[in-house]
Design a protein around this motif. Sequence first.
Motif, PDB file in Angstrom:
ATOM      1  N   ARG A 235      -9.684  42.217  54.317  1.00 35.28           N
ATOM      2  CA  ARG A 235      -9.648  41.745  55.712  1.00 35.28           C
ATOM      3  C   ARG A 235      -8.224  41.598  56.236  1.00 35.28           C
ATOM      4  NH1 ARG A 235     -13.789  38.230  53.881  1.00 35.28           N
ATOM      5  NH2 ARG A 235     -12.256  36.549  53.665  1.00 35.28           N
ATOM      6  N   ASP A 236      -7.316  41.112  55.379  1.00 34.36           N
ATOM      7  CA  ASP A 236      -5.944  40.841  55.802  1.00 34.36           C
ATOM      8  C   ASP A 236      -4.993  41.298  54.707  1.00 34.36           C
ATOM      9  OD1 ASP A 236      -3.515  39.928  56.701  1.00 34.36           O
ATOM     10  OD2 ASP A 236      -4.030  37.784  56.594  1.00 34.36           O
ATOM     11  N   GLY A 237      -4.494  42.509  54.852  1.00 31.52           N
ATOM     12  CA  GLY A 237      -3.642  43.090  53.821  1.00 31.52           C
ATOM     13  C   GLY A 237      -2.364  42.325  53.585  1.00 31.52           C
ATOM     14  N   GLU A 238      -1.929  41.524  54.551  1.00 33.08           N
ATOM     15  CA  GLU A 238      -0.679  40.779  54.405  1.00 33.08           C
ATOM     16  C   GLU A 238      -0.882  39.394  53.795  1.00 33.08           C
ATOM     17  OE1 GLU A 238       1.511  40.781  58.028  1.00 33.08           O
ATOM     18  OE2 GLU A 238       1.692  42.968  58.093  1.00 33.08           O
ATOM     19  N   ASP A 239      -2.093  39.107  53.362  1.00 33.75           N
ATOM     20  CA  ASP A 239      -2.373  37.844  52.657  1.00 33.75           C
ATOM     21  C   ASP A 239      -1.814  37.967  51.239  1.00 33.75           C
ATOM     22  OD1 ASP A 239      -3.483  35.744  51.186  1.00 33.75           O
ATOM     23  OD2 ASP A 239      -5.365  35.768  52.321  1.00 33.75           O
ATOM     24  N   LEU A 240      -0.589  37.490  51.046  1.00 34.43           N
ATOM     25  CA  LEU A 240       0.098  37.693  49.771  1.00 34.43           C
ATOM     26  C   LEU A 240      -0.625  36.990  48.623  1.00 34.43           C
ATOM     27  CD1 LEU A 240       2.466  38.893  48.215  1.00 34.43           C
ATOM     28  CD2 LEU A 240       3.815  36.862  48.823  1.00 34.43           C
ATOM     29  N   ALA A 241      -1.208  35.837  48.884  1.00 32.45           N
ATOM     30  CA  ALA A 241      -1.928  35.125  47.819  1.00 32.45           C
ATOM     31  C   ALA A 241      -3.123  35.937  47.341  1.00 32.45           C
ATOM     32  CB  ALA A 241      -2.378  33.753  48.320  1.00 32.45           C
ATOM     33  N   ALA A 242      -3.869  36.521  48.294  1.00 37.69           N
ATOM     34  CA  ALA A 242      -5.011  37.365  47.915  1.00 37.69           C
ATOM     35  C   ALA A 242      -4.534  38.615  47.192  1.00 37.69           C
ATOM     36  CB  ALA A 242      -5.822  37.746  49.150  1.00 37.69           C
ATOM     37  N   ARG A 243      -3.482  39.244  47.696  1.00 34.51           N
ATOM     38  CA  ARG A 243      -2.930  40.435  47.029  1.00 34.51           C
ATOM     39  C   ARG A 243      -2.496  40.103  45.602  1.00 34.51           C
ATOM     40  NH1 ARG A 243      -4.077  45.402  49.324  1.00 34.51           N
ATOM     41  NH2 ARG A 243      -3.466  45.467  51.516  1.00 34.51           N
ATOM     42  N   THR A 244      -1.914  38.921  45.413  1.00 40.86           N
ATOM     43  CA  THR A 244      -1.449  38.534  44.079  1.00 40.86           C
ATOM     44  C   THR A 244      -2.628  38.337  43.138  1.00 40.86           C
ATOM     45  OG1 THR A 244       0.522  37.483  45.027  1.00 40.86           O
ATOM     46  CG2 THR A 244      -0.099  36.832  42.799  1.00 40.86           C
ATOM     47  N   ASP A 245      -3.697  37.708  43.611  1.00 44.14           N
ATOM     48  CA  ASP A 245      -4.899  37.543  42.790  1.00 44.14           C
ATOM     49  C   ASP A 245      -5.454  38.897  42.362  1.00 44.14           C
ATOM     50  OD1 ASP A 245      -4.897  34.785  42.850  1.00 44.14           O
ATOM     51  OD2 ASP A 245      -6.539  34.597  44.291  1.00 44.14           O
ATOM     52  N   VAL A 246      -5.556  39.820  43.322  1.00 44.60           N
ATOM     53  CA  VAL A 246      -6.142  41.130  43.011  1.00 44.60           C
ATOM     54  C   VAL A 246      -5.213  41.930  42.095  1.00 44.60           C
ATOM     55  CG1 VAL A 246      -7.007  43.293  43.984  1.00 44.60           C
ATOM     56  CG2 VAL A 246      -7.483  41.132  45.146  1.00 44.60           C
ATOM     57  N   ALA A 247      -3.910  41.792  42.304  1.00 43.73           N
ATOM     58  CA  ALA A 247      -2.965  42.474  41.413  1.00 43.73           C
ATOM     59  C   ALA A 247      -3.096  41.962  39.986  1.00 43.73           C
ATOM     60  CB  ALA A 247      -1.540  42.272  41.921  1.00 43.73           C
ATOM     61  N   LEU A 248      -3.229  40.642  39.826  1.00 47.57           N
ATOM     62  CA  LEU A 248      -3.409  40.087  38.486  1.00 47.57           C
ATOM     63  C   LEU A 248      -4.735  40.533  37.887  1.00 47.57           C
ATOM     64  CD1 LEU A 248      -2.562  38.340  36.133  1.00 47.57           C
ATOM     65  CD2 LEU A 248      -3.430  36.334  37.376  1.00 47.57           C
ATOM     66  N   ALA A 249      -5.782  40.536  38.705  1.00 44.35           N
ATOM     67  CA  ALA A 249      -7.081  41.008  38.217  1.00 44.35           C
ATOM     68  C   ALA A 249      -6.984  42.442  37.721  1.00 44.35           C
ATOM     69  CB  ALA A 249      -8.119  40.907  39.330  1.00 44.35           C
ATOM     70  N   ASN A 250      -6.250  43.258  38.457  1.00 38.66           N
ATOM     71  CA  ASN A 250      -6.070  44.656  38.071  1.00 38.66           C
ATOM     72  C   ASN A 250      -5.341  44.774  36.738  1.00 38.66           C
ATOM     73  OD1 ASN A 250      -5.860  47.592  38.559  1.00 38.66           O
ATOM     74  ND2 ASN A 250      -3.683  47.135  38.777  1.00 38.66           N
ATOM     75  N   THR A 251      -4.253  44.030  36.582  1.00 41.03           N
ATOM     76  CA  THR A 251      -3.507  44.085  35.326  1.00 41.03           C
ATOM     77  C   THR A 251      -4.360  43.571  34.165  1.00 41.03           C
ATOM     78  OG1 THR A 251      -1.390  43.869  36.466  1.00 41.03           O
ATOM     79  CG2 THR A 251      -1.440  43.267  34.147  1.00 41.03           C
ATOM     80  N   LEU A 252      -5.130  42.521  34.403  1.00 42.50           N
ATOM     81  CA  LEU A 252      -6.028  42.009  33.364  1.00 42.50           C
ATOM     82  C   LEU A 252      -7.080  43.054  32.988  1.00 42.50           C
ATOM     83  CD1 LEU A 252      -6.574  38.360  34.644  1.00 42.50           C
ATOM     84  CD2 LEU A 252      -5.311  39.050  32.599  1.00 42.50           C
ATOM     85  N   SER A 253      -7.546  43.811  33.984  1.00 42.31           N
ATOM     86  CA  SER A 253      -8.534  44.850  33.665  1.00 42.31           C
ATOM     87  C   SER A 253      -7.906  45.958  32.830  1.00 42.31           C
ATOM     88  CB  SER A 253      -9.152  45.422  34.950  1.00 42.31           C
ATOM     89  OG  SER A 253      -8.278  46.304  35.621  1.00 42.31           O
TER      90      SER A 253
END
Length: 380
Positions: A235-253
């Motif tokens: 919804r909001d690509g500039e939401d850095l907190a959300a981007r950080t969560d998804v980036a961490l999820a990606n690295t964990l995967s």
Amino acid sequence: MKPFVNHIPTKLYFGAGQLGMLGTLPMPGKRALVVITSGKSMRSSGTLDRVVKLLEHNHVSAVVYDKVQANPTREQVMEGAALAKQEQCDFVIGLGGGSPIDASKAIAIMAANPGDYWDYVSGGSGKALPIPNPALPIIAITTTAGTGTEADPWSVVTNGNEKIGFGGEMTFPKISIVDPELMLTVPPQLTAFQGFDAFFHAAECFLANCATPISDLYCLKSVELICKSLPRAVRDGEDLAARTDVALANTLSGMAEATSCCTSEHSLAHAIGGFHPNVPHGAALIMISKAWFKFYALRAPKQFAALAKAAGQSDFLGALDKLQRDCGVDELKMSDYGITREELPAINENAWETMGGLFELDRVKMNREESLSILEESYR
């Protein structure tokens, strides 16, 4: 508890602003081949220039290979490796999403070894020969959150209609930089496709028969973070907190893929991409996911209960449906990408012939008829 091995030799720098570390970290060489896609984003965003300048500050020169496509091909691997040899590069940097990082791993092998990349690939028409020499060192700088390739050894490359994952200990990146600030401009649909790729990596690795107590931790936390924050990032690509969560999820995967493995859902999705390179990998996974997970649901109730809890729901299939609707990808159709129903048997056979090993890692075994029925049920 069965014995297990946990080995992820990559040094990871994670967090907003971490790209700057490239200017001070000890590098594995003095001349880098920087691998990017043929698109414009790395140049237009200024990211490529930043990387080159940081390398120069660190007394490293750079050569750019910029012909990688969304689905890297054997030909691009060989061309990139020839350039690395010609320019006497002593390490490789993959900059961008999964495509250039995957390509950089394969290029790193072929820049140090004779013959053709498909001589070493196992599966399909690959010859599965032993790799004589160590690959060049690899650095991964990811600007998307989808494949987890910064934390695992796998590289997916296409040859004809064979799309095969391959790698080993030598293709783990030596250094990976995950800076969520580099992901703020990824478009909404691409954010969703990439996020779902990471989601399915985690869910499949949790369901795999080679899962370990350590990989389970990576998987469940990844699922939790994606369900929490991927819709916000879409919804909001500039939401850095959300981007950080998804980036961490990606690295964990990616860590999950390094310690467990994906299963047959990925075999089928790779086969779709092998026949139709225009289909984003995440989209292929989304389109078959409901039927694939439904096949599993009643057969692995304990694992599905744990996945549902991580997703914050009482039912995992319901959580999957909700996540797809919240991210706006619930109406994807195979037919919209030019896939015909008549092709499904050939796609199914390709999945078994090129990446049949992943079917062996299913906790719940399926046969060819059952995997074909998943494709047929998914077709719209």
